[in-house]
Scaffold this active site. Structure first.
Site, short mmCIF file in Angstrom:
data_model
loop_
_atom_site.label_atom_id
_atom_site.label_comp_id
_atom_site.label_asym_id
_atom_site.label_seq_id
_atom_site.Cartn_x
_atom_site.Cartn_y
_atom_site.Cartn_z
N CYS A 101 35.79 -45.99 51.65
CA CYS A 101 36.97 -45.44 52.31
C CYS A 101 37.64 -46.81 52.88
O CYS A 101 36.84 -47.79 53.13
CB CYS A 101 36.98 -44.18 53.31
N PRO A 154 67.86 -36.34 52.48
CA PRO A 154 69.52 -36.23 52.44
C PRO A 154 69.78 -35.77 53.98
O PRO A 154 69.37 -34.72 54.53
CB PRO A 154 69.65 -34.95 51.68
#
Length: 275
Positions: A121, A261
């Site tokens: 990781c 948006p």
């Protein structure tokens, strides 16, 4: 870029990065139907004959992925330090063979020795928290972006998701200019891979003014990769993590989440953002 709609795609042909399988749909369990699924395959990046990492990726734009990964991980500092990239299918996946300059290959071997014994990781095995932060020079303040142009860029994001429009299964990463025009982008089942592909494409283009737009959340690795390649602004459609914000602050990167948006959340260095 012209708008691509699912109806524009010829479903009788093969689509790079996707294939059809028989599935059973609710309310139609008696009849198998063909459905499109995104491909996910092991991709090994091999530098000068030595396998460095295996990533799960969508098998398209792999030359761009190899270049972008090499840049964003600090293996190289310029595209010219890679002499050749060869993509070779194998029985278990795909090998991408990358020919590095001798100087950069020596640096990679030294890094591999330092990393020996660490787990897979991103943070595991790092001995000190400061080691999370790569030695990246703070970004300059040469870019600005008006949020009024963001909605236009968001409306174009699906243009780079041919596989995503068929499958609903890919992330996108795009370069947008200050006018909100999408200049280019890439997709992948992995958000980090999509970003690396974009950074590889950008390295071969004269795109200086603008920002990175990703369809995913912003992790610290996404911020680090963006800063490593000199981009000053990162827009993410979803949220950012606390470590991503800390890394962005340190590298002078403007990080914006919830880029949708009529909406945006500016986490760091708002002086680049106008409205």
């Amino acid at each position: 870029m012209s708008q691509i709609k699912p109806s524009d795609i010829d479903l009788s042909t093969e689509i790079c990065g996707a294939r059809q399988l028989n599935v059973l749909q609710r309310h139609h369990m008696a009849e198998p139907q063909l459905d499109w699924l995104a491909e996910e395959v092991p991709v090994a990046l091999v530098y000068n004959g030595i396998s460095h990492v295996v990533m799960m990726a969508t098998p398209k734009d792999l030359e761009a992925f190899a270049l972008g990964f090499s840049l964003s991980e600090g293996i190289i500092t310029a595209p010219q330090e890679i002499y050749a990239i060869d993509v070779t299918p194998s029985c278990n996946g795909i090998e991408v063979n990358i020919e590095l300059s001798s100087r950069r290959f020596a640096g990679l071997k030294e890094r591999r020795r330092a990393m020996a014994g660490r787990t897979g990781c991103g943070v595991c095995g790092i001995e000190q928290l400061d080691d999370i932060f790569r030695p990246i020079a703070p970004l300059p303040f040469t870019q600005t972006f008006n949020l009024n142009q963001l909605d236009n860029a968001l409306a174009q994001l699906k243009q780079v998701q041919t596989v995503g429009q068929l499958t609903g299964c890919t992330h996108a990463a795009a370069w947008i200019n200050p006018q909100g025009e999408l200049l280019g982008g890439c997709e992948d089942v992995g958000r980090h891979v999509a970003l690396d592909k974009l950074l590889g494409v950008r390295a071969k283009q004269p795109w200086q003014q603008g920002a990175v737009l990703v369809s995913s959340r912003a992790s610290y690795e996404m911020v680090q990769k963006t800063a490593m390649c000199g981009a000053e602004i990162l827009f993410a459609v979803s949220a950012a993590t606390t470590l991503a914000v800390e890394v962005a602050e340190r590298y002078n990167l403007t990080l914006v989440g919830f880029s949708k948006p009529g909406r945006a959340t500016v986490y760091t260095h708002p002086n680049r953002i106008q409205e």
